[in-house]
Design an enzyme around this catalytic site. Structure first.
Site, PDB file in Angstrom:
ATOM      1  N   CYS A   2       0.829  -1.192   0.000  1.00 58.19           N
ATOM      2  CA  CYS A   2       0.000   0.000   0.000  1.00 58.19           C
ATOM      3  C   CYS A   2       0.869   1.248   0.000  1.00 58.19           C
ATOM      4  O   CYS A   2       2.008   1.239   0.477  1.00 58.19           O
ATOM      5  CB  CYS A   2      -0.895   0.026   1.232  1.00 58.19           C
ATOM      6  SG  CYS A   2      -1.912  -1.440   1.442  1.00 58.19           S
ATOM      7  N   ARG A  27       4.702  -0.073  -6.082  1.00 60.11           N
ATOM      8  CA  ARG A  27       4.468  -0.904  -4.911  1.00 60.11           C
ATOM      9  C   ARG A  27       3.289  -1.861  -5.123  1.00 60.11           C
ATOM     10  O   ARG A  27       3.124  -2.814  -4.376  1.00 60.11           O
ATOM     11  CB  ARG A  27       4.171  -0.010  -3.685  1.00 60.11           C
ATOM     12  CG  ARG A  27       5.308   0.930  -3.352  1.00 60.11           C
ATOM     13  CD  ARG A  27       4.852   2.055  -2.429  1.00 60.11           C
ATOM     14  NE  ARG A  27       4.565   1.585  -1.092  1.00 60.11           N
ATOM     15  CZ  ARG A  27       5.449   1.502  -0.117  1.00 60.11           C
ATOM     16  NH1 ARG A  27       6.705   1.820  -0.346  1.00 60.11           N
ATOM     17  NH2 ARG A  27       5.103   1.089   1.080  1.00 60.11           N
ATOM     18  N   TRP A  74      -3.418  -2.524  -1.411  1.00 57.92           N
ATOM     19  CA  TRP A  74      -3.377  -3.949  -1.698  1.00 57.92           C
ATOM     20  C   TRP A  74      -4.361  -4.604  -0.746  1.00 57.92           C
ATOM     21  O   TRP A  74      -4.236  -4.465   0.465  1.00 57.92           O
ATOM     22  CB  TRP A  74      -1.982  -4.532  -1.455  1.00 57.92           C
ATOM     23  CG  TRP A  74      -1.137  -4.736  -2.662  1.00 57.92           C
ATOM     24  CD1 TRP A  74       0.085  -4.188  -2.894  1.00 57.92           C
ATOM     25  CD2 TRP A  74      -1.413  -5.575  -3.788  1.00 57.92           C
ATOM     26  NE1 TRP A  74       0.578  -4.602  -4.097  1.00 57.92           N
ATOM     27  CE2 TRP A  74      -0.322  -5.458  -4.668  1.00 57.92           C
ATOM     28  CE3 TRP A  74      -2.489  -6.393  -4.152  1.00 57.92           C
ATOM     29  CZ2 TRP A  74      -0.259  -6.144  -5.882  1.00 57.92           C
ATOM     30  CZ3 TRP A  74      -2.442  -7.074  -5.355  1.00 57.92           C
ATOM     31  CH2 TRP A  74      -1.325  -6.936  -6.192  1.00 57.92           C
ATOM     32  N   ASN A  98      -1.645   1.121   6.113  1.00 53.47           N
ATOM     33  CA  ASN A  98      -0.830   0.114   5.445  1.00 53.47           C
ATOM     34  C   ASN A  98      -0.421  -0.908   6.488  1.00 53.47           C
ATOM     35  O   ASN A  98       0.098  -0.549   7.543  1.00 53.47           O
ATOM     36  CB  ASN A  98       0.417   0.767   4.831  1.00 53.47           C
ATOM     37  CG  ASN A  98       1.278  -0.215   4.075  1.00 53.47           C
ATOM     38  OD1 ASN A  98       0.901  -1.361   3.881  1.00 53.47           O
ATOM     39  ND2 ASN A  98       2.450   0.233   3.651  1.00 53.47           N
ATOM     40  N   GLY A  99      -0.665  -2.224   6.223  1.00 54.99           N
ATOM     41  CA  GLY A  99      -0.255  -3.263   7.160  1.00 54.99           C
ATOM     42  C   GLY A  99      -1.427  -4.133   7.579  1.00 54.99           C
ATOM     43  O   GLY A  99      -2.457  -4.194   6.907  1.00 54.99           O
ATOM     44  N   GLU A 479      21.178 -21.108   3.503  1.00 52.32           N
ATOM     45  CA  GLU A 479      20.902 -19.735   3.070  1.00 52.32           C
ATOM     46  C   GLU A 479      21.805 -18.741   3.808  1.00 52.32           C
ATOM     47  O   GLU A 479      22.314 -17.788   3.204  1.00 52.32           O
ATOM     48  CB  GLU A 479      19.433 -19.397   3.307  1.00 52.32           C
ATOM     49  CG  GLU A 479      19.056 -17.936   3.142  1.00 52.32           C
ATOM     50  CD  GLU A 479      19.245 -17.392   1.736  1.00 52.32           C
ATOM     51  OE1 GLU A 479      19.099 -16.174   1.556  1.00 52.32           O
ATOM     52  OE2 GLU A 479      19.554 -18.178   0.806  1.00 52.32           O
ATOM     53  N   LYS A 483      24.423 -16.278   1.899  1.00 51.74           N
ATOM     54  CA  LYS A 483      24.414 -14.825   2.055  1.00 51.74           C
ATOM     55  C   LYS A 483      25.789 -14.310   2.471  1.00 51.74           C
ATOM     56  O   LYS A 483      26.279 -13.306   1.946  1.00 51.74           O
ATOM     57  CB  LYS A 483      23.377 -14.411   3.105  1.00 51.74           C
ATOM     58  CG  LYS A 483      21.961 -14.401   2.629  1.00 51.74           C
ATOM     59  CD  LYS A 483      21.726 -13.263   1.639  1.00 51.74           C
ATOM     60  CE  LYS A 483      20.452 -13.507   0.852  1.00 51.74           C
ATOM     61  NZ  LYS A 483      20.588 -14.562  -0.160  1.00 51.74           N
ATOM     62  N   GLU A 486      28.288 -14.579  -0.383  1.00 55.01           N
ATOM     63  CA  GLU A 486      27.935 -13.695  -1.497  1.00 55.01           C
ATOM     64  C   GLU A 486      28.452 -12.277  -1.294  1.00 55.01           C
ATOM     65  O   GLU A 486      28.993 -11.673  -2.222  1.00 55.01           O
ATOM     66  CB  GLU A 486      26.410 -13.634  -1.661  1.00 55.01           C
ATOM     67  CG  GLU A 486      25.794 -14.771  -2.422  1.00 55.01           C
ATOM     68  CD  GLU A 486      24.284 -14.600  -2.574  1.00 55.01           C
ATOM     69  OE1 GLU A 486      23.772 -14.880  -3.657  1.00 55.01           O
ATOM     70  OE2 GLU A 486      23.631 -14.183  -1.587  1.00 55.01           O
ATOM     71  N   HIS A 502      29.841 -36.478  10.268  1.00 57.69           N
ATOM     72  CA  HIS A 502      30.126 -37.175   9.020  1.00 57.69           C
ATOM     73  C   HIS A 502      31.056 -36.376   8.123  1.00 57.69           C
ATOM     74  O   HIS A 502      31.038 -36.533   6.898  1.00 57.69           O
ATOM     75  CB  HIS A 502      28.815 -37.485   8.287  1.00 57.69           C
ATOM     76  CG  HIS A 502      27.932 -38.432   9.023  1.00 57.69           C
ATOM     77  ND1 HIS A 502      28.014 -39.803   8.893  1.00 57.69           N
ATOM     78  CD2 HIS A 502      26.963 -38.204   9.955  1.00 57.69           C
ATOM     79  CE1 HIS A 502      27.121 -40.379   9.674  1.00 57.69           C
ATOM     80  NE2 HIS A 502      26.479 -39.430  10.338  1.00 57.69           N
ATOM     81  N   LYS A 602      22.089  -9.851 -10.559  1.00 59.53           N
ATOM     82  CA  LYS A 602      20.788  -9.993  -9.905  1.00 59.53           C
ATOM     83  C   LYS A 602      19.972 -11.101 -10.562  1.00 59.53           C
ATOM     84  O   LYS A 602      19.290 -11.862  -9.891  1.00 59.53           O
ATOM     85  CB  LYS A 602      20.030  -8.664  -9.976  1.00 59.53           C
ATOM     86  CG  LYS A 602      18.679  -8.680  -9.238  1.00 59.53           C
ATOM     87  CD  LYS A 602      18.882  -8.897  -7.751  1.00 59.53           C
ATOM     88  CE  LYS A 602      17.571  -8.913  -6.993  1.00 59.53           C
ATOM     89  NZ  LYS A 602      17.740  -9.352  -5.599  1.00 59.53           N
TER      90      LYS A 602
END
Length: 607
Positions: A2, A27, A74, A98-99, A479, A483, A486, A502, A602
């Site tokens: 929103c 948005r 939204w 918004n939220g 992940e 990160k 990266e 192991h 990207k």
């Protein structure tokens, strides 16, 4: 996401608000509206669909007030239509929001018992009625707004206007962003600097828990305890064409902090928070009619899919085959006609993932694309598009796109479990309720930034890092390692904690930090055993857990990062944030190019 705009001006503001809302179109939205005060009375115009519909309405029925608020919505609670569009009114109060107000159902019942009637399906309307009730009790407008704000649970940004006062807008932030723009004899509110760029380049960003009293010639920001505070005034470089960093050093940091907001909008696209159910999806199949699900993606998107595998198999009892797309496309995987295939990508243009999609297309199975770009090739070539509403993600290292992918997969899991009869109606409501709380928990985790920054300074002095986790925390361990490598260029690996003996245990010594992702769950004690093995060999442990886990870990750590106690179902989304922040701050201390790390793009659009 929103968009909110407010202006306390000296000339009619409705056209200016609409122009500002256009700068927030990136948005995403499904309805829009503007409210002003004319001759002391509130007036509004709303329209379903795009801003051109609102402009058409305003041309036929102009608004002439010099103060106003506007909104692009939204849909979260309630379908996208004019009735549910913002602003909402209640007895002299106008509000845009918004939220998600998590406790709206309880507040709604309370207000209905007091005789307040609801004309919309939204959670926003409860805020308007709460303020109106305070006014009816003789409370002054600013005090009424503050009293209502203290009743709200959730992640929200608000702009509030009052009948009869043409020199006052109250703004509030708890999660989604909100900025005050400074002018000469006029002031502004906006969801970001882009919306305010035509009016001013001088902005003050509210912080979580702030609320502001905004008038033409002055403003004051308060904490929720009504303590006046000063926030830094900044010169913005926002334009109508550029996504602005706001008050953040890097786009990655900004995008990490946008997650409470974008997660809420993504979840609201798939879940009916009012009914506590998943929304019907235009899928080319019923989950009850398939016997397997194939999932393929690359990089961070693959790890989101791996978390999804745990969810689908546990809650929907649906077997999932998952591969990185570069392997999926070449291994000639046999696919049953009773299968379906999901492909996950931020850009929707990833070459290997697209090739895998086309392989499944040839095999004749129904295909769904979980993408952030609805106009992408993957979206066009799929039977159904399941959008992640993350908005533009500028940083190469994916952050908000990842948690939005998790949010979509979690919502799809609920839909699958419901259709397959593996959860009851009450269990579905409980899972939906858990997801509705995610934005609030995410906002709480972001407040741990100082502690995470401190431990990141220590982490930056090492050359190797090991991440450990079990169950859904195993993909998060991978992940976290991804990160870190990266953007900081520190070598890192993520392992299932049970695999420690192991092989990886051979690497453990006093020069090996080990980051353990371990909320207190049914297998927590198993992870503690692995931590003890690390401690016995001098490894430096950074534990990410909750309060109960911190109390029962019984292992000395370099640092323990304590997150809120959250339902197990949403833990992967919440625990993604601290591992993003660890990588971000470590990279900052290393002095690397955080937003555009070397050798990375990207979107990988070639093999």
């Amino acid at each position: 996401m929103c968009g909110i705009v407010g202006i306390v001006g000296q000339t009619p503001v409705a056209p200016l608000i609409v122009d500002a809302l256009k700068r927030l179109e990136y948005r995403g939205y499904d309805s829009a509206g503007v409210a002003t005060i004319e001759n002391g009375e509130l007036a509004r115009r709303r329209a379903e669909g795009k801003l051109v519909n609102l402009e058409r309405r305003l041309k036929a029925e102009p608004l002439d007030g010099n103060i106003g608020i506007g909104h692009t919505r939204w849909a979260t609670h309630g379908v996208p239509n004019e009735t549910n569009a913002h602003p909402h009114f209640s007895n002299g109060v106008a509000i845009v929001h918004n939220g998600i107000i998590e406790n709206f159902a309880e507040l709604r019942q309370e207000l209905m018992a007091d005789g307040y009637e609801f004309t919309s399906q939204t959670d926003t309307e409860v805020v308007a009625h709460l303020i109106a009730r305070e006014l009816a009790r003789g409370t002054k407008p600013i005090d009424a707004a503050h009293a209502a704000l203290k009743r709200l649970n959730g992640a929200f940004a608000l702009a509030i206007m009052f009948k009869g006062d043409e020199d006052l807008i109250v703004g509030a932030r708890n999660g989604p962003p909100l900025a005050v723009g400074h002018g000469e004899g006029e002031m502004f509110l906006g969801s970001d600097a882009i919306a305010l760029a035509p009016f001013t380049n001088s902005v003050t960003y509210l912080e979580d828990g702030d609320w502001a009293v905004v008038r033409r010639n002055e403003f004051q920001i308060y904490t929720m305890d009504r303590v006046p505070v000063e926030r830094q005034r900044r010169q913005s470089v926002g334009t109508s064409y550029l996504v602005d960093k706001g008050n953040h050093r890097h786009f990655m940091e900004k995008e990490i902090h946008e997650q409470p907001e974008v997660i809420s909008h993504t979840l609201a696209h798939y879940l009916d928070f009012t009914q506590g159910t998943s929304k019907p999806l235009d899928l080319p199949f019923n989950f009850a009619d398939i016997d397997r699900l194939a999932v393929s993606a690359c990089g961070t998107a693959y790890l989101a899919g791996l978390v999804g595998k745990y969810w689908f198999e546990r809650h929907a009892r649906l077997p999932v085959d998952i591969d990185v797309a570069s392997e999926f496309r070449y291994r000639e995987m046999p696919i049953s006609r009773k299968s379906a295939a999901f492909f996950v990508s931020q850009s929707g243009e990833t070459a290997d993932t697209l090739a895998s999609l086309r392989y499944c297309r040839k095999e004749g199975v129904p295909i769904g694309a979980i993408v952030n770009v609805r106009e992408s090739t993957m979206a066009r070539e799929s039977d159904v598009v399941m959008p992640t509403l993350a908005g533009p993600e500028i940083g190469v290292a994916s952050t908000k796109a990842f948690t939005c992918q998790l949010s979509v997969l979690a919502a799809l899991t609920i839909r699958a479990a419901s259709q397959r009869g593996t959860i009851t109606a009450e269990e579905e409501k409980a899972l939906v309720r858990s997801l509705s709380e995610t934005p609030r928990y995410a906002a709480q985790v972001l407040k741990l930034d100082k502690q995470i920054e401190k431990v990141s300074r220590e982490l930056a002095s090492y050359k190797h890092v090991l991440y450990l986790g079990r169950d859904t925390n195993f993909p998060l361990a991978m992940e976290g390692a991804l990160k870190l490598k990266e953007i900081s260029y520190i070598h890192a690996e993520g392992y299932a904690a049970g695999e420690l003996k192991h092989g990886p245990i051979a690497l453990i010594d006093e020069n090996m930090p080990v980051i353990v992702i371990a909320p207190h769950d049914r297998i927590f004690e198993k992870t503690v055993s692995n931590m003890q093995e690390v401690a016995a060999r001098g490894g430096k442990i950074i534990l990410i857990t909750d309060q109960k886990g911190a109390a029962q870990a019984t292992v000395k750590t370099l640092e323990t990062i304590v997150l809120p106690d959250v339902p197990e179902f949403i833990a992967p989304i919440i625990y993604a944030l601290p591992i993003q922040m660890l990588a971000y701050f470590t990279a900052v201390f290393m002095g690397t190019d955080v937003d555009q790390p070397r050798n990375l793009a990207k979107s990988v659009t070639v093999e």
